[in-house]
Write a protein that holds these residues in place. Structure first.
Motif, short mmCIF file in Angstrom:
data_model
loop_
_atom_site.label_atom_id
_atom_site.label_comp_id
_atom_site.label_asym_id
_atom_site.label_seq_id
_atom_site.Cartn_x
_atom_site.Cartn_y
_atom_site.Cartn_z
N LYS A 1 -12.44 -0.91 -7.66
CA LYS A 1 -11.55 -0.95 -8.86
C LYS A 1 -10.45 -1.93 -8.55
N THR A 2 -9.79 -2.49 -9.90
CA THR A 2 -9.23 -3.62 -9.91
C THR A 2 -8.01 -3.06 -10.93
N ASN A 3 -6.92 -4.06 -10.82
CA ASN A 3 -5.76 -4.09 -11.74
C ASN A 3 -5.40 -2.60 -11.62
N VAL A 4 -5.04 -1.93 -13.14
CA VAL A 4 -4.46 -0.59 -13.11
C VAL A 4 -5.47 0.47 -12.63
N ALA A 5 -6.71 0.25 -12.89
CA ALA A 5 -7.73 1.22 -12.19
C ALA A 5 -7.41 1.39 -10.68
N ALA A 6 -7.03 0.50 -10.05
CA ALA A 6 -6.89 0.76 -8.56
C ALA A 6 -5.67 1.65 -8.29
N LEU A 7 -4.87 1.93 -9.33
CA LEU A 7 -3.62 2.71 -9.10
C LEU A 7 -4.22 4.24 -8.87
N GLU A 8 -5.58 4.70 -9.64
CA GLU A 8 -5.84 6.00 -9.54
C GLU A 8 -6.06 6.63 -8.14
N GLY A 9 -5.60 7.63 -7.98
CA GLY A 9 -5.56 8.35 -6.56
C GLY A 9 -4.66 7.75 -5.72
N GLN A 10 -3.77 6.84 -5.99
CA GLN A 10 -2.70 6.54 -5.11
C GLN A 10 -1.41 7.33 -5.54
N LEU A 11 -0.43 7.37 -4.37
CA LEU A 11 0.75 8.44 -4.64
C LEU A 11 1.75 7.31 -4.98
N ALA A 12 2.75 7.93 -5.91
CA ALA A 12 3.89 7.31 -6.55
C ALA A 12 5.01 8.00 -6.34
N LEU A 13 6.29 7.67 -6.20
CA LEU A 13 7.49 8.22 -5.82
C LEU A 13 8.14 8.35 -7.15
N VAL A 14 8.75 9.55 -7.47
CA VAL A 14 9.25 9.98 -8.74
C VAL A 14 10.76 9.38 -8.68
N GLU A 15 11.24 8.47 -9.42
CA GLU A 15 12.51 7.98 -9.69
C GLU A 15 13.51 8.54 -10.56
N GLU A 16 13.02 9.29 -11.49
CA GLU A 16 13.57 10.14 -12.45
C GLU A 16 12.71 11.27 -13.08
N ASP A 17 13.39 12.31 -13.07
CA ASP A 17 12.42 13.68 -13.17
C ASP A 17 11.35 13.39 -14.24
N VAL A 18 10.05 13.75 -14.17
CA VAL A 18 9.01 13.68 -15.04
C VAL A 18 8.95 15.07 -15.80
#
Length: 68
Positions: A1-18
């Motif tokens: 996977k490349t570009n934004v597709a490579a983000l799938e499955g990764q972890l992200a830190l919430v900076e503002e309540d979702v």
């Protein structure tokens, strides 16, 4: 996977309540801030939580909570 597709499955830190109901939320991954929404509209994430990226829709990260 490349570009934004490579983000799938990764972890992200919430900076503002979702929260889909209020159409708000920001998460950070790889030093970049993204608009974030939850995959399940009944769920929310608080600032400081980690979420898994399910997919990217345009400029939004679609996320699910991390369960332990």
């Amino acid at each position: 996977k490349t570009n934004v597709a490579a983000l799938e499955g990764q972890l992200a830190l919430v900076e503002e309540d979702v929260n889909n109901a209020t159409a708000k939320g920001v998460a950070k991954i790889n030093g970049q801030l993204w608009t974030a929404r939850m995959e399940d509209a009944n769920l929310a994430a608080k600032k400081g939580d980690w979420v898994e990226i399910v997919r990217v829709e345009g400029t939004k990260l679609i996320c699910r909570p991390i369960t332990e």
